[in-house]
Motif scaffolding. Structure first.
Motif, PDB file in Angstrom:
ATOM      1  N   GLU A  76       0.832  -1.200   0.000  1.00  0.00           N
ATOM      2  CA  GLU A  76       0.000   0.000   0.000  1.00  0.00           C
ATOM      3  C   GLU A  76       0.871   1.257   0.000  1.00  0.00           C
ATOM      4  N   ALA A  77       1.930   1.222   0.774  1.00  0.00           N
ATOM      5  CA  ALA A  77       2.829   2.380   0.800  1.00  0.00           C
ATOM      6  C   ALA A  77       3.557   2.548  -0.527  1.00  0.00           C
ATOM      7  N   LEU A  78       4.039   1.451  -1.082  1.00  0.00           N
ATOM      8  CA  LEU A  78       4.796   1.516  -2.327  1.00  0.00           C
ATOM      9  C   LEU A  78       3.922   1.826  -3.535  1.00  0.00           C
ATOM     10  N   ALA A  79       2.612   1.707  -3.379  1.00  0.00           N
ATOM     11  CA  ALA A  79       1.703   2.034  -4.480  1.00  0.00           C
ATOM     12  C   ALA A  79       1.684   3.534  -4.774  1.00  0.00           C
ATOM     13  N   GLU A  80       2.122   4.351  -3.798  1.00  0.00           N
ATOM     14  CA  GLU A  80       2.205   5.793  -4.016  1.00  0.00           C
ATOM     15  C   GLU A  80       3.385   6.080  -4.948  1.00  0.00           C
ATOM     16  N   GLN A  81       3.146   6.819  -6.019  1.00  0.00           N
ATOM     17  CA  GLN A  81       4.161   7.009  -7.060  1.00  0.00           C
ATOM     18  C   GLN A  81       5.416   7.705  -6.560  1.00  0.00           C
ATOM     19  N   ASP A  82       5.276   8.559  -5.547  1.00  0.00           N
ATOM     20  CA  ASP A  82       6.456   9.286  -5.070  1.00  0.00           C
ATOM     21  C   ASP A  82       7.164   8.585  -3.918  1.00  0.00           C
ATOM     22  N   VAL A  83       6.709   7.391  -3.546  1.00  0.00           N
ATOM     23  CA  VAL A  83       7.373   6.595  -2.510  1.00  0.00           C
ATOM     24  C   VAL A  83       8.351   5.644  -3.193  1.00  0.00           C
TER      25      VAL A  83
END
Length: 305
Positions: free
Chosen positions: A107-114
Protein backbone atom coordinates in the motif's frame (compact mmCIF):
# COMPACT_ATOMS: atom_id res chain seq x y z
CA UNK A 1 31.28 26.28 12.44
CA UNK A 2 30.91 23.38 10.04
CA UNK A 3 27.66 21.41 10.26
CA UNK A 4 27.34 17.71 10.99
CA UNK A 5 26.37 17.08 7.37
CA UNK A 6 29.73 18.55 6.37
CA UNK A 7 31.64 16.40 8.86
CA UNK A 8 30.13 12.93 8.45
CA UNK A 9 27.93 10.91 6.08
CA UNK A 10 24.33 11.60 7.09
CA UNK A 11 21.32 9.74 5.77
CA UNK A 12 20.00 12.84 4.04
CA UNK A 13 23.29 13.31 2.22
CA UNK A 14 23.40 9.61 1.31
CA UNK A 15 19.94 9.86 -0.29
CA UNK A 16 20.81 13.12 -2.07
CA UNK A 17 23.93 11.57 -3.57
CA UNK A 18 22.11 8.40 -4.56
CA UNK A 19 19.03 9.99 -6.14
CA UNK A 20 20.26 13.41 -7.14
CA UNK A 21 17.50 15.13 -5.16
CA UNK A 22 16.14 15.40 -1.65
CA UNK A 23 14.39 12.29 -0.34
CA UNK A 24 12.59 12.37 3.01
CA UNK A 25 11.16 9.73 5.31
CA UNK A 26 7.51 9.87 6.30
CA UNK A 27 6.84 8.12 9.61
CA UNK A 28 3.88 5.74 9.68
CA UNK A 29 1.90 4.06 12.45
CA UNK A 30 -0.03 1.09 11.08
CA UNK A 31 -1.20 -0.43 14.37
CA UNK A 32 1.43 -3.14 14.64
CA UNK A 33 2.04 -4.40 18.16
CA UNK A 34 5.08 -5.86 19.95
CA UNK A 35 5.84 -9.33 21.37
CA UNK A 36 7.13 -7.66 24.52
CA UNK A 37 3.71 -6.26 25.34
CA UNK A 38 1.23 -8.81 24.01
CA UNK A 39 2.49 -11.62 26.25
CA UNK A 40 4.54 -13.51 23.65
CA UNK A 41 7.83 -12.32 25.12
CA UNK A 42 6.54 -10.25 28.01
CA UNK A 43 4.03 -7.69 29.21
CA UNK A 44 4.41 -3.95 29.71
CA UNK A 45 7.20 -3.53 27.19
CA UNK A 46 10.64 -2.09 27.82
CA UNK A 47 11.08 -0.09 31.01
CA UNK A 48 11.49 3.11 28.98
CA UNK A 49 8.37 2.57 26.79
CA UNK A 50 5.25 4.62 27.43
CA UNK A 51 2.63 2.11 28.56
CA UNK A 52 -0.30 4.50 28.16
CA UNK A 53 0.15 4.31 24.41
CA UNK A 54 -0.27 0.52 24.59
CA UNK A 55 -4.06 0.90 24.85
CA UNK A 56 -5.57 -0.36 21.58
CA UNK A 57 -8.48 2.06 22.04
CA UNK A 58 -5.99 4.91 21.98
CA UNK A 59 -4.36 3.81 18.73
CA UNK A 60 -6.54 4.07 15.67
CA UNK A 61 -4.09 5.25 13.02
CA UNK A 62 -5.32 6.82 9.82
CA UNK A 63 -4.95 4.86 6.56
CA UNK A 64 -1.45 4.71 5.15
CA UNK A 65 -2.38 6.88 2.16
CA UNK A 66 -3.68 9.62 4.46
CA UNK A 67 -0.59 9.50 6.67
CA UNK A 68 1.65 9.76 3.62
CA UNK A 69 -0.34 12.68 2.25
CA UNK A 70 -0.16 14.55 5.55
CA UNK A 71 3.58 13.92 5.73
CA UNK A 72 4.32 15.01 2.19
CA UNK A 73 2.37 18.24 2.63
CA UNK A 74 4.54 19.23 5.58
CA UNK A 75 7.80 18.16 3.94
CA UNK A 76 7.11 19.87 0.61
CA UNK A 77 6.48 23.18 2.36
CA UNK A 78 9.66 22.81 4.40
CA UNK A 79 12.15 21.44 1.86
CA UNK A 80 10.42 21.03 -1.50
CA UNK A 81 11.22 17.29 -1.61
CA UNK A 82 9.22 15.19 -4.06
CA UNK A 83 10.41 11.68 -3.21
CA UNK A 84 9.86 9.77 0.00
CA UNK A 85 10.62 6.64 1.98
CA UNK A 86 7.70 5.14 3.88
CA UNK A 87 9.05 4.72 7.41
CA UNK A 88 7.17 2.02 9.30
CA UNK A 89 8.20 3.37 12.68
CA UNK A 90 5.73 2.65 15.49
CA UNK A 91 6.25 -0.60 17.42
CA UNK A 92 7.43 -3.81 15.69
CA UNK A 93 6.76 -3.53 11.98
CA UNK A 94 7.64 -7.10 11.00
CA UNK A 95 5.51 -8.68 13.73
CA UNK A 96 2.46 -9.95 11.83
CA UNK A 97 1.50 -12.47 9.18
CA UNK A 98 3.44 -12.26 5.94
CA UNK A 99 0.22 -11.60 4.03
CA UNK A 100 -0.66 -8.63 6.22
CA UNK A 101 2.85 -7.24 6.08
CA UNK A 102 2.86 -7.53 2.31
CA UNK A 103 -0.48 -5.74 2.11
CA UNK A 104 0.73 -2.78 4.16
CA UNK A 105 4.12 -2.47 2.51
CA UNK A 106 2.48 -2.71 -0.94
CA UNK A 107 0.00 0.00 0.00
CA UNK A 108 2.83 2.38 0.80
CA UNK A 109 4.80 1.52 -2.33
CA UNK A 110 1.70 2.03 -4.48
CA UNK A 111 2.20 5.79 -4.02
CA UNK A 112 4.16 7.01 -7.06
CA UNK A 113 6.46 9.29 -5.07
CA UNK A 114 7.37 6.60 -2.51
CA UNK A 115 10.65 5.07 -3.65
CA UNK A 116 11.27 2.66 -0.80
CA UNK A 117 10.71 1.46 2.72
CA UNK A 118 12.43 1.83 6.06
CA UNK A 119 11.19 -0.88 8.43
CA UNK A 120 11.65 -0.43 12.17
CA UNK A 121 11.60 -3.66 14.15
CA UNK A 122 13.18 -5.84 16.85
CA UNK A 123 16.05 -8.25 16.14
CA UNK A 124 13.97 -11.21 17.35
CA UNK A 125 11.12 -10.52 14.90
CA UNK A 126 12.82 -10.90 11.53
CA UNK A 127 11.92 -14.31 10.06
CA UNK A 128 13.34 -15.42 6.72
CA UNK A 129 9.98 -14.84 5.01
CA UNK A 130 10.12 -11.15 5.86
CA UNK A 131 13.70 -10.89 4.64
CA UNK A 132 12.76 -12.56 1.35
CA UNK A 133 9.89 -10.08 0.98
CA UNK A 134 12.20 -7.10 1.55
CA UNK A 135 14.84 -8.57 -0.72
CA UNK A 136 12.20 -8.88 -3.43
CA UNK A 137 11.31 -5.20 -3.13
CA UNK A 138 14.97 -4.31 -3.34
CA UNK A 139 15.35 -6.41 -6.49
CA UNK A 140 12.57 -4.30 -8.03
CA UNK A 141 14.68 -1.19 -7.49
CA UNK A 142 13.19 0.10 -4.23
CA UNK A 143 15.36 1.63 -1.49
CA UNK A 144 15.06 -0.77 1.46
CA UNK A 145 16.39 -0.34 5.00
CA UNK A 146 15.86 -2.71 7.90
CA UNK A 147 16.12 -0.76 11.16
CA UNK A 148 16.96 -2.99 14.12
CA UNK A 149 16.38 -1.68 17.64
CA UNK A 150 19.30 -3.19 19.52
CA UNK A 151 19.91 -0.32 22.02
CA UNK A 152 22.85 -2.09 23.73
CA UNK A 153 25.15 -5.01 22.92
CA UNK A 154 25.19 -6.05 26.60
CA UNK A 155 22.74 -8.76 27.58
CA UNK A 156 22.75 -7.63 31.22
CA UNK A 157 21.53 -4.20 30.15
CA UNK A 158 18.91 -5.61 27.80
CA UNK A 159 17.60 -7.80 30.60
CA UNK A 160 17.52 -4.89 33.03
CA UNK A 161 15.38 -2.78 30.69
CA UNK A 162 13.12 -5.78 29.96
CA UNK A 163 14.00 -5.81 26.29
CA UNK A 164 13.06 -9.44 25.76
CA UNK A 165 16.00 -10.39 23.53
CA UNK A 166 19.77 -10.50 23.66
CA UNK A 167 22.69 -9.72 21.40
CA UNK A 168 22.58 -13.19 19.84
CA UNK A 169 19.21 -12.45 18.23
CA UNK A 170 20.61 -9.23 16.79
CA UNK A 171 23.67 -11.02 15.42
CA UNK A 172 21.49 -13.65 13.75
CA UNK A 173 19.15 -11.07 12.18
CA UNK A 174 22.01 -8.91 10.86
CA UNK A 175 23.86 -11.81 9.27
CA UNK A 176 20.72 -13.13 7.58
CA UNK A 177 19.69 -9.69 6.32
CA UNK A 178 23.09 -8.71 4.98
CA UNK A 179 23.52 -12.11 3.30
CA UNK A 180 20.53 -11.06 1.16
CA UNK A 181 21.99 -7.65 0.46
CA UNK A 182 19.49 -5.81 2.70
CA UNK A 183 20.86 -2.64 4.26
CA UNK A 184 20.73 -2.57 8.07
CA UNK A 185 20.50 0.46 10.34
CA UNK A 186 21.21 -0.28 14.01
CA UNK A 187 19.64 1.72 16.85
CA UNK A 188 21.72 2.39 19.98
CA UNK A 189 20.82 4.29 23.16
CA UNK A 190 23.27 6.21 25.34
CA UNK A 191 22.53 6.56 29.04
CA UNK A 192 20.90 3.20 29.71
CA UNK A 193 20.80 2.21 33.41
CA UNK A 194 24.16 0.94 34.63
CA UNK A 195 26.00 1.81 31.43
CA UNK A 196 28.93 4.18 30.95
CA UNK A 197 30.53 5.66 27.86
CA UNK A 198 32.75 2.58 27.78
CA UNK A 199 29.65 0.42 27.29
CA UNK A 200 28.57 2.65 24.41
CA UNK A 201 31.93 2.34 22.70
CA UNK A 202 31.96 -1.43 23.14
CA UNK A 203 28.41 -1.73 21.79
CA UNK A 204 29.49 0.18 18.71
CA UNK A 205 32.57 -2.00 18.32
CA UNK A 206 30.50 -5.19 18.42
CA UNK A 207 27.91 -3.81 16.00
CA UNK A 208 30.41 -2.58 13.43
CA UNK A 209 32.45 -5.78 13.73
CA UNK A 210 29.37 -7.71 12.59
CA UNK A 211 28.67 -5.23 9.83
CA UNK A 212 25.96 -2.58 9.76
CA UNK A 213 25.30 0.00 7.08
CA UNK A 214 23.76 2.73 9.22
CA UNK A 215 23.46 3.87 12.81
CA UNK A 216 20.93 5.73 14.91
CA UNK A 217 21.95 7.08 18.29
CA UNK A 218 19.86 8.88 20.85
CA UNK A 219 19.92 9.61 24.59
CA UNK A 220 17.67 7.70 26.95
CA UNK A 221 14.83 10.01 27.90
CA UNK A 222 12.36 9.46 30.71
CA UNK A 223 8.71 9.69 29.73
CA UNK A 224 5.46 9.51 31.64
CA UNK A 225 3.83 6.15 32.26
CA UNK A 226 7.01 4.07 32.37
CA UNK A 227 8.85 2.01 34.93
CA UNK A 228 11.92 4.11 34.17
CA UNK A 229 9.96 7.17 35.28
CA UNK A 230 9.34 5.52 38.65
CA UNK A 231 13.03 4.72 38.99
CA UNK A 232 13.92 8.32 38.21
CA UNK A 233 11.43 9.67 40.75
CA UNK A 234 12.87 7.33 43.38
CA UNK A 235 16.40 8.54 42.69
CA UNK A 236 17.42 5.20 41.20
CA UNK A 237 18.18 6.54 37.73
CA UNK A 238 20.06 9.69 36.73
CA UNK A 239 19.93 10.75 33.06
CA UNK A 240 22.92 12.01 31.12
CA UNK A 241 23.74 15.70 31.02
CA UNK A 242 23.80 17.29 27.57
CA UNK A 243 27.57 17.65 27.71
CA UNK A 244 27.99 13.97 28.64
CA UNK A 245 25.82 12.98 25.69
CA UNK A 246 27.71 15.24 23.30
CA UNK A 247 31.00 13.64 24.38
CA UNK A 248 29.62 10.13 23.90
CA UNK A 249 28.16 10.95 20.49
CA UNK A 250 31.45 12.50 19.36
CA UNK A 251 33.34 9.44 20.61
CA UNK A 252 31.12 7.11 18.59
CA UNK A 253 31.32 9.22 15.44
CA UNK A 254 35.12 9.14 15.67
CA UNK A 255 35.12 5.38 16.34
CA UNK A 256 32.69 4.38 13.57
CA UNK A 257 34.00 3.26 10.18
CA UNK A 258 33.97 5.96 7.51
CA UNK A 259 31.37 4.13 5.42
CA UNK A 260 28.71 4.18 8.17
CA UNK A 261 25.67 6.30 7.29
CA UNK A 262 24.40 8.24 10.31
CA UNK A 263 20.60 8.24 10.25
CA UNK A 264 20.28 10.09 13.55
CA UNK A 265 22.49 11.50 16.30
CA UNK A 266 19.88 12.54 18.82
CA UNK A 267 16.19 12.12 19.54
CA UNK A 268 13.45 12.99 21.96
CA UNK A 269 9.88 12.24 22.94
CA UNK A 270 6.77 14.35 22.60
CA UNK A 271 6.84 17.33 24.97
CA UNK A 272 3.49 16.13 26.36
CA UNK A 273 5.13 13.05 27.91
CA UNK A 274 8.82 13.98 28.28
CA UNK A 275 9.91 14.21 31.93
CA UNK A 276 13.68 14.45 31.72
CA UNK A 277 16.29 15.34 30.60
CA UNK A 278 14.81 18.65 29.47
CA UNK A 279 17.67 19.30 27.05
CA UNK A 280 16.43 16.44 24.86
CA UNK A 281 13.72 18.76 23.59
CA UNK A 282 16.33 21.08 22.02
CA UNK A 283 17.39 18.98 19.04
CA UNK A 284 19.42 21.61 17.23
CA UNK A 285 21.31 22.66 20.34
CA UNK A 286 22.40 19.04 20.77
CA UNK A 287 23.33 18.57 17.11
CA UNK A 288 25.22 21.85 17.00
CA UNK A 289 27.01 20.85 20.20
CA UNK A 290 28.13 17.58 18.62
CA UNK A 291 29.28 19.41 15.51
CA UNK A 292 31.29 21.90 17.59
CA UNK A 293 32.88 19.11 19.63
CA UNK A 294 33.93 17.17 16.53
CA UNK A 295 35.36 20.32 15.00
CA UNK A 296 37.23 21.13 18.25
CA UNK A 297 38.76 17.66 18.39
CA UNK A 298 39.88 17.76 14.77
CA UNK A 299 41.39 21.20 15.23
CA UNK A 300 43.26 19.96 18.32
CA UNK A 301 44.65 17.04 16.33
CA UNK A 302 45.86 19.39 13.57
CA UNK A 303 47.49 21.64 16.14
CA UNK A 304 49.33 18.69 17.72
CA UNK A 305 50.47 17.45 14.32
Amino acid sequence: MTTLAEQLPTFGQYLLNRYGERVHKIALDTAFTCPNRDGTKGLGGCTFCNNVSFSPNGRRPKPISEQLQAGREVIRKRTGANKYLAYFQAYTNTYDSLDRLTERYDEALAEQDVIGLSIGTRPDCVPDGVLELLSGYQAQGYEIWLELGLQSAFDETLEQVNRGHGFAEYQDAVLRARSRGIKVCTHLIAGLPGETSQHNRESLRRVTALGTDGLKLHPLHVVKGTRLANSWRNGEYTPLTMNDYIQIAADLVEQAPDNIVWHRLTGTASETILLTPAWCAFKWQVLNGIARELQRRRQSCRNVA
